[in-house]
Design a protein around this motif. Structure first.
Motif, mmCIF file in Angstrom:
data_model
loop_
_atom_site.group_PDB
_atom_site.id
_atom_site.type_symbol
_atom_site.label_atom_id
_atom_site.label_comp_id
_atom_site.label_asym_id
_atom_site.label_seq_id
_atom_site.Cartn_x
_atom_site.Cartn_y
_atom_site.Cartn_z
ATOM 1 N N TYR A 78 50.059 -18.023 -25.647
ATOM 2 C CA TYR A 78 51.049 -17.970 -24.412
ATOM 3 C C TYR A 78 50.377 -16.853 -23.315
ATOM 4 C CZ TYR A 78 54.510 -18.738 -27.857
ATOM 5 O OH TYR A 78 55.552 -19.086 -28.751
ATOM 6 N N SER A 79 50.779 -17.647 -22.042
ATOM 7 C CA SER A 79 50.055 -17.313 -20.960
ATOM 8 C C SER A 79 51.293 -17.312 -19.785
ATOM 9 C CB SER A 79 49.156 -18.355 -20.619
ATOM 10 O OG SER A 79 49.355 -19.746 -20.606
ATOM 11 N N LEU A 80 50.762 -16.621 -18.303
ATOM 12 C CA LEU A 80 52.253 -16.780 -17.853
ATOM 13 C C LEU A 80 51.402 -18.800 -16.775
ATOM 14 C CD1 LEU A 80 51.701 -13.580 -15.740
ATOM 15 C CD2 LEU A 80 52.986 -14.316 -17.086
ATOM 16 N N SER A 81 52.298 -18.707 -16.628
ATOM 17 C CA SER A 81 52.590 -20.142 -15.974
ATOM 18 C C SER A 81 52.293 -19.617 -14.357
ATOM 19 C CB SER A 81 53.990 -21.154 -16.466
ATOM 20 O OG SER A 81 55.320 -20.062 -15.371
ATOM 21 N N THR A 82 51.974 -21.413 -14.108
ATOM 22 C CA THR A 82 51.912 -20.782 -12.614
ATOM 23 C C THR A 82 53.080 -20.029 -11.543
ATOM 24 O OG1 THR A 82 50.429 -22.603 -12.805
ATOM 25 C CG2 THR A 82 50.956 -21.609 -10.144
ATOM 26 N N TYR A 83 53.829 -20.375 -12.175
ATOM 27 C CA TYR A 83 55.584 -20.014 -12.190
ATOM 28 C C TYR A 83 55.977 -18.201 -12.271
ATOM 29 C CZ TYR A 83 60.015 -19.224 -11.062
ATOM 30 O OH TYR A 83 61.917 -18.625 -10.479
ATOM 31 N N GLY A 84 54.872 -18.030 -13.369
ATOM 32 C CA GLY A 84 55.206 -16.817 -13.672
ATOM 33 C C GLY A 84 54.161 -15.746 -13.621
ATOM 34 N N GLU A 85 52.807 -16.002 -12.651
ATOM 35 C CA GLU A 85 51.332 -15.866 -11.648
ATOM 36 C C GLU A 85 52.467 -14.651 -10.668
ATOM 37 O OE1 GLU A 85 48.514 -17.889 -11.980
ATOM 38 O OE2 GLU A 85 47.702 -17.778 -13.978
ATOM 39 N N SER A 86 54.041 -15.859 -10.377
ATOM 40 C CA SER A 86 53.941 -15.383 -8.978
ATOM 41 C C SER A 86 54.868 -14.190 -9.421
ATOM 42 C CB SER A 86 55.640 -16.518 -8.292
ATOM 43 O OG SER A 86 56.369 -16.945 -9.354
ATOM 44 N N LEU A 87 55.302 -13.140 -10.815
ATOM 45 C CA LEU A 87 56.033 -12.160 -10.581
ATOM 46 C C LEU A 87 54.706 -11.408 -10.727
ATOM 47 C CD1 LEU A 87 58.565 -13.600 -13.288
ATOM 48 C CD2 LEU A 87 59.125 -12.218 -11.129
ATOM 49 N N ALA A 88 53.401 -11.745 -10.602
ATOM 50 C CA ALA A 88 52.429 -10.096 -11.052
ATOM 51 C C ALA A 88 52.439 -9.385 -10.426
ATOM 52 C CB ALA A 88 51.090 -11.068 -10.996
ATOM 53 N N PRO A 89 53.284 -9.358 -8.482
ATOM 54 C CA PRO A 89 53.104 -8.064 -8.125
ATOM 55 C C PRO A 89 54.607 -7.130 -7.980
ATOM 56 C CG PRO A 89 52.961 -10.437 -6.656
ATOM 57 C CD PRO A 89 53.135 -10.686 -8.018
ATOM 58 N N VAL A 90 55.684 -8.272 -8.737
ATOM 59 C CA VAL A 90 56.883 -7.140 -9.524
ATOM 60 C C VAL A 90 56.450 -6.559 -10.581
ATOM 61 C CG1 VAL A 90 59.141 -7.804 -9.920
ATOM 62 C CG2 VAL A 90 58.603 -9.319 -7.788
ATOM 63 N N LEU A 91 55.549 -7.246 -11.359
ATOM 64 C CA LEU A 91 55.361 -5.927 -12.196
ATOM 65 C C LEU A 91 53.978 -5.576 -11.929
ATOM 66 C CD1 LEU A 91 54.577 -9.896 -14.851
ATOM 67 C CD2 LEU A 91 56.439 -7.753 -14.559
ATOM 68 N N GLU A 92 53.275 -5.503 -11.243
ATOM 69 C CA GLU A 92 52.167 -4.294 -11.125
ATOM 70 C C GLU A 92 53.405 -3.413 -10.138
ATOM 71 O OE1 GLU A 92 49.141 -4.031 -10.763
ATOM 72 O OE2 GLU A 92 48.582 -5.505 -11.887
ATOM 73 N N LEU A 93 54.497 -3.122 -9.607
ATOM 74 C CA LEU A 93 55.137 -2.063 -9.090
ATOM 75 C C LEU A 93 55.695 -2.022 -9.635
ATOM 76 C CD1 LEU A 93 56.392 -3.705 -5.399
ATOM 77 C CD2 LEU A 93 54.251 -2.020 -5.876
ATOM 78 N N LEU A 94 56.322 -2.380 -11.051
ATOM 79 C CA LEU A 94 57.351 -1.747 -12.207
ATOM 80 C C LEU A 94 56.389 -1.182 -13.208
ATOM 81 C CD1 LEU A 94 59.300 -4.795 -13.190
ATOM 82 C CD2 LEU A 94 60.651 -2.809 -12.160
#
Length: 121
Positions: A78-94
């Motif tokens: 399993y890996s993040l999709s390109t679309y899922g990678e767009s969540l990286a800033p949100v996940l970092e802040l969380l």
């Protein structure tokens, strides 16, 4: 087809990444591609059934890619999709907010809290 109505954008976000396990799964996948067994080891309190269910939902929402290798024994990653990678800033802040919150509870309320895995930040 049923129409989904959100009153505010965060509802749509929570609809995809909400719950106890999805943000944790996404934080682990943010760092690297993982097999199911690796995710299970990183999250010992999740059941295999719940992990599989959460991964399937994330895959259906287009946030996670599932790659099956035709070999014996079968291998699935399993890996993040390109679309899922767009969540990286949100996940970092969380993750950052959670670390600050834990430190505040320790400093102000003298609670006994341990943040075991700093890799998530």
């Amino acid at each position: 087809m049923k129409t989904t109505v959100y009153n505010i954008g965060v509802e749509a976000t929570i609809d995809v990444i909400g719950g106890k396990w999805k943000p944790i799964i996404l934080c682990h996948l943010k760092h690297d591609t993982k097999r199911t067994s690796e995710l299970k080891r990183l999250m010992p309190k999740i059941t295999q059934k719940m992990l599989t269910q959460q991964l399937r939902e994330l895959e259906l929402d287009g946030v996670v890619n599932r790659t099956v290798y035709e070999q014996v024994p079968p291998k699935v990653e399993y890996s993040l999709s390109t679309y899922g990678e767009s969540l990286a800033p949100v996940l970092e802040l969380l993750c950052l907010w959670g670390e600050i919150h834990v430190q505040q509870r320790v400093d102000i309320y003298h609670e006994d809290i341990l943040l075991e895995n700093k890799e998530l930040s």
